[in-house]
Design an enzyme around this catalytic site. Structure first.
Site, mmCIF file in Angstrom:
data_model
loop_
_atom_site.group_PDB
_atom_site.id
_atom_site.type_symbol
_atom_site.label_atom_id
_atom_site.label_comp_id
_atom_site.label_asym_id
_atom_site.label_seq_id
_atom_site.Cartn_x
_atom_site.Cartn_y
_atom_site.Cartn_z
ATOM 1 N N HIS A 10 -28.579 -7.517 -30.379
ATOM 2 C CA HIS A 10 -27.611 -6.964 -31.318
ATOM 3 C C HIS A 10 -27.456 -5.572 -30.696
ATOM 4 C CE1 HIS A 10 -26.651 -4.911 -35.606
ATOM 5 N NE2 HIS A 10 -25.545 -5.406 -34.900
ATOM 6 N N HIS A 52 -21.440 2.591 -32.601
ATOM 7 C CA HIS A 52 -21.202 1.744 -33.864
ATOM 8 C C HIS A 52 -20.394 2.826 -34.809
ATOM 9 C CE1 HIS A 52 -22.409 0.165 -37.806
ATOM 10 N NE2 HIS A 52 -22.260 -0.833 -37.148
HETATM 11 O O1 G3P Z 1 -21.029 -8.063 -34.582
HETATM 12 C C1 G3P Z 1 -22.005 -8.461 -35.639
HETATM 13 C C2 G3P Z 1 -22.581 -7.179 -36.347
HETATM 14 O O2 G3P Z 1 -22.674 -6.131 -35.172
HETATM 15 C C3 G3P Z 1 -21.631 -6.831 -37.366
HETATM 16 O O3 G3P Z 1 -21.945 -5.547 -37.865
HETATM 17 O O4 G3P Z 1 -22.059 -3.328 -38.531
HETATM 18 O O5 G3P Z 1 -23.918 -4.215 -37.087
HETATM 19 O O6 G3P Z 1 -21.343 -3.946 -36.101
HETATM 20 P P1 G3P Z 1 -22.477 -4.358 -37.247
HETATM 21 MG MG MG Z 2 -21.429 -4.750 -34.002
#
Ligand code: G3P
Ligand code: MG
Length: 230
Positions: A10, A52
């Site tokens: 992630h 992000h």
């Molecule tokens: O793509 C999975 C996850 O990253 C979605 O939530 O807020 O971490 O981008 P976020």
């Molecule tokens: Mg994400």
């Protein structure tokens, strides 16, 4: 069906390195990940970059909005999407590209992201997976570049999940694993979709999600989850 790896790092390997940076991708690779997830936004001058939040503040300390910052003024260590792709080529990493537009830039963000993919994505890597919480971004992807597989991002699987997938031609569903029920997972799998869960950092939880049908676990700790699943 869309083939996903068991584990996706992630924002790279966010537990170990600054998120959405080249350092984070190297760390993800070092810890065994074969794919990473990233968040893509546009600068003021329309360059896709990795970030992000709408602002650079939380991750870099620079108190400026992404949509108001030109690509020549990026804070240190914020990569362009193109730089990230060069890093993936070097490391042999696949990628789940989350299109994370600033408000009002849903279509433009997709168009510029897929243009970069078409120009730069290496044939040596598995094809990328596009995902987004934004319907308009996924519709734009389907129209502009149907060749890239799409997944809908859902914070929760609601009654209309299938309709929402079909209207953007998605082949995958990426959802919050902490809210996923066995019944919904079974429904998604029975309908033939690839199922990915985020953001799971506990090995036992990952195992339980795989047991009910998750194909892929998106995690800040790829080494921990790979150890639990292997
Ligand atoms: O793509 C999975 C996850 O990253 C979605 O939530 O807020 O971490 O981008 P976020
Ligand atoms: Mg994400």
């Amino acid at each position: 069906m869309l083939q996903l790896p068991k584990v996706i790092g992630h924002r790279g390997a966010m537990a170990y390195a600054p998120e959405n940076t080249l350092t984070s991708f190297r760390e993800a690779r070092r810890r065994g990940a074969s794919w990473v997830e990233i968040d893509v936004k546009l600068t003021a001058d329309g360059v896709p970059i990795l970030m992000h939040d709408p602002s650079f503040k939380r991750t870099t300390g620079v108190d400026r909005l992404v949509a108001e910052t030109r690509s020549a003024e990026l804070p240190a260590d914020v990569p362009t999407f193109e730089q990230a792709i060069a890093c993936f080529r070097e490391l042999g990493l696949g990628c789940n590209v989350e299109i994370k537009p600033c408000e009002g830039r849903e279509v433009e963000t997709t168009r510029r992201t897929v243009a970069t993919l078409r120009r730069c994505w290496p044939a040596s890597l598995p094809p990328p997976l596009l995902s987004s919480f934004k319907r308009a971004s996924l519709v734009a992807a389907q129209e502009a570049a149907p060749e890239f597989a799409r997944a809908i991002l859902l914070r929760e699987i609601e009654q209309n999940w299938r309709e929402r997938s079909e209207e953007v031609g998605a082949v995958g569903v990426n959802t919050d694993g902490s809210k996923l029920t066995a019944a919904r997972a079974a429904e998604i799998k029975k309908a033939g979709y690839a199922l990915a869960v985020y953001t799971i950092n506990d090995g036992d939880v990952a195992k339980a999600l795989v047991a009910i049908g998750a194909d892929c676990v998106i995690t800040d700790v790829p080494d921990v989850i790979l150890a639990a699943l292997n």
